[in-house]
Write a protein that holds these residues in place. Sequence first.
Motif, mmCIF file in Angstrom:
data_model
loop_
_atom_site.group_PDB
_atom_site.id
_atom_site.type_symbol
_atom_site.label_atom_id
_atom_site.label_comp_id
_atom_site.label_asym_id
_atom_site.label_seq_id
_atom_site.Cartn_x
_atom_site.Cartn_y
_atom_site.Cartn_z
ATOM 1 N N ILE A 180 0.843 -1.198 0.000
ATOM 2 C CA ILE A 180 0.000 0.000 0.000
ATOM 3 C C ILE A 180 0.877 1.246 0.000
ATOM 4 C CG2 ILE A 180 -1.625 1.349 1.391
ATOM 5 C CD1 ILE A 180 -2.901 -1.328 2.222
ATOM 6 N N LEU A 181 1.902 1.252 0.856
ATOM 7 C CA LEU A 181 2.797 2.409 0.930
ATOM 8 C C LEU A 181 3.528 2.613 -0.396
ATOM 9 C CD1 LEU A 181 3.985 4.648 2.666
ATOM 10 C CD2 LEU A 181 5.753 3.055 3.390
ATOM 11 N N ALA A 182 3.936 1.527 -1.037
ATOM 12 C CA ALA A 182 4.607 1.646 -2.337
ATOM 13 C C ALA A 182 3.648 2.224 -3.376
ATOM 14 C CB ALA A 182 5.126 0.287 -2.784
ATOM 15 N N GLY A 183 2.378 1.810 -3.339
ATOM 16 C CA GLY A 183 1.392 2.338 -4.281
ATOM 17 C C GLY A 183 1.147 3.828 -4.057
ATOM 18 N N TYR A 187 7.099 22.205 -1.982
ATOM 19 C CA TYR A 187 6.603 20.984 -1.369
ATOM 20 C C TYR A 187 7.224 20.854 0.000
ATOM 21 C CZ TYR A 187 5.143 19.832 -6.073
ATOM 22 O OH TYR A 187 4.563 19.859 -7.294
ATOM 23 N N ASP A 188 6.491 20.203 0.885
ATOM 24 C CA ASP A 188 6.964 20.000 2.249
ATOM 25 C C ASP A 188 7.953 18.836 2.262
ATOM 26 O OD1 ASP A 188 7.304 20.071 4.934
ATOM 27 O OD2 ASP A 188 5.298 19.356 5.444
ATOM 28 N N LEU A 189 9.223 19.141 2.535
ATOM 29 C CA LEU A 189 10.260 18.110 2.544
ATOM 30 C C LEU A 189 10.128 17.186 3.755
ATOM 31 C CD1 LEU A 189 13.397 20.096 1.343
ATOM 32 C CD2 LEU A 189 11.992 18.511 0.059
ATOM 33 N N ASP A 190 9.510 17.669 4.844
ATOM 34 C CA ASP A 190 9.334 16.824 6.025
ATOM 35 C C ASP A 190 8.462 15.609 5.710
ATOM 36 O OD1 ASP A 190 10.888 18.496 7.548
ATOM 37 O OD2 ASP A 190 9.197 19.641 8.364
ATOM 38 N N SER A 191 7.438 15.792 4.885
ATOM 39 C CA SER A 191 6.572 14.664 4.561
ATOM 40 C C SER A 191 7.324 13.624 3.729
ATOM 41 C CB SER A 191 5.319 15.131 3.824
ATOM 42 O OG SER A 191 5.670 15.693 2.579
ATOM 43 N N LEU A 192 8.213 14.069 2.843
ATOM 44 C CA LEU A 192 9.020 13.114 2.068
ATOM 45 C C LEU A 192 9.973 12.354 2.973
ATOM 46 C CD1 LEU A 192 9.869 15.238 -1.106
ATOM 47 C CD2 LEU A 192 8.260 13.353 -0.924
ATOM 48 N N ASP A 193 10.568 13.047 3.943
ATOM 49 C CA ASP A 193 11.472 12.376 4.888
ATOM 50 C C ASP A 193 10.714 11.358 5.739
ATOM 51 O OD1 ASP A 193 13.661 13.766 3.975
ATOM 52 O OD2 ASP A 193 13.530 15.339 5.508
ATOM 53 N N ALA A 194 9.498 11.710 6.139
ATOM 54 C CA ALA A 194 8.701 10.781 6.943
ATOM 55 C C ALA A 194 8.359 9.529 6.149
ATOM 56 C CB ALA A 194 7.428 11.471 7.431
#
Length: 200
Positions: A46-49, A83-90
């Motif tokens: 799911i996370l990969a999708g 874009y919020d880089l924190d969300s990508l790091d999470a």
Amino acid sequence: MPFIEESDLLDLHKDIDKAQILNERLLDQIKFKNKELKRNKIQRNILAGVTSVFLLGIFALYVFNAGRRSSAPDSTNNKLVVYDLDSLDAIKSRMDNLKLKNEELSNVKEFYLAKEFLDKEKIYSVQIKSFVDNNVTLASESLTNTLFVKTNPFYSYSLGNFETIEEARSFRYQLVKMGFDDAFVASYQNGKRIQIEDPY
């Protein structure tokens, strides 16, 4: 017939019961880990999708903005997309954690598959007695380290389940020291005796 003290027999049965309890606990842990592995695999998929859709969205937005810039070069109102880089790091951190859990569960699954494979392989046990009737009070269905096998026309009673013949020979030597002079090592597969092994 060799003589065995009742206390020695009780101690032997206690040791066998402890080994059985340990085996049952390990099997329960394996079942739990297999369920957790399936759940984590679904979460990972799911996370990969979601990540793929997110990255495709970013790519589509980039292509759309690049097309707008090339079609209107004289535009003075250029806006930057942030874009919020924190969300990508999470998301990256969560993916790393899922990969680590997947590796741990793969190790548990490999152990479980190896145990199933060994159940089908040849094992060694030490036969201590043969009986004409099968109403032996020593035999118990709940004891996993004992074998009670019909070898026509007798029923043989064996102790221990060993992967190697050396372990079985060592155990036989201990039983001989206790007074079971007739004890011998036999190989079994799928619950049937294959042959009597050389004791040395």
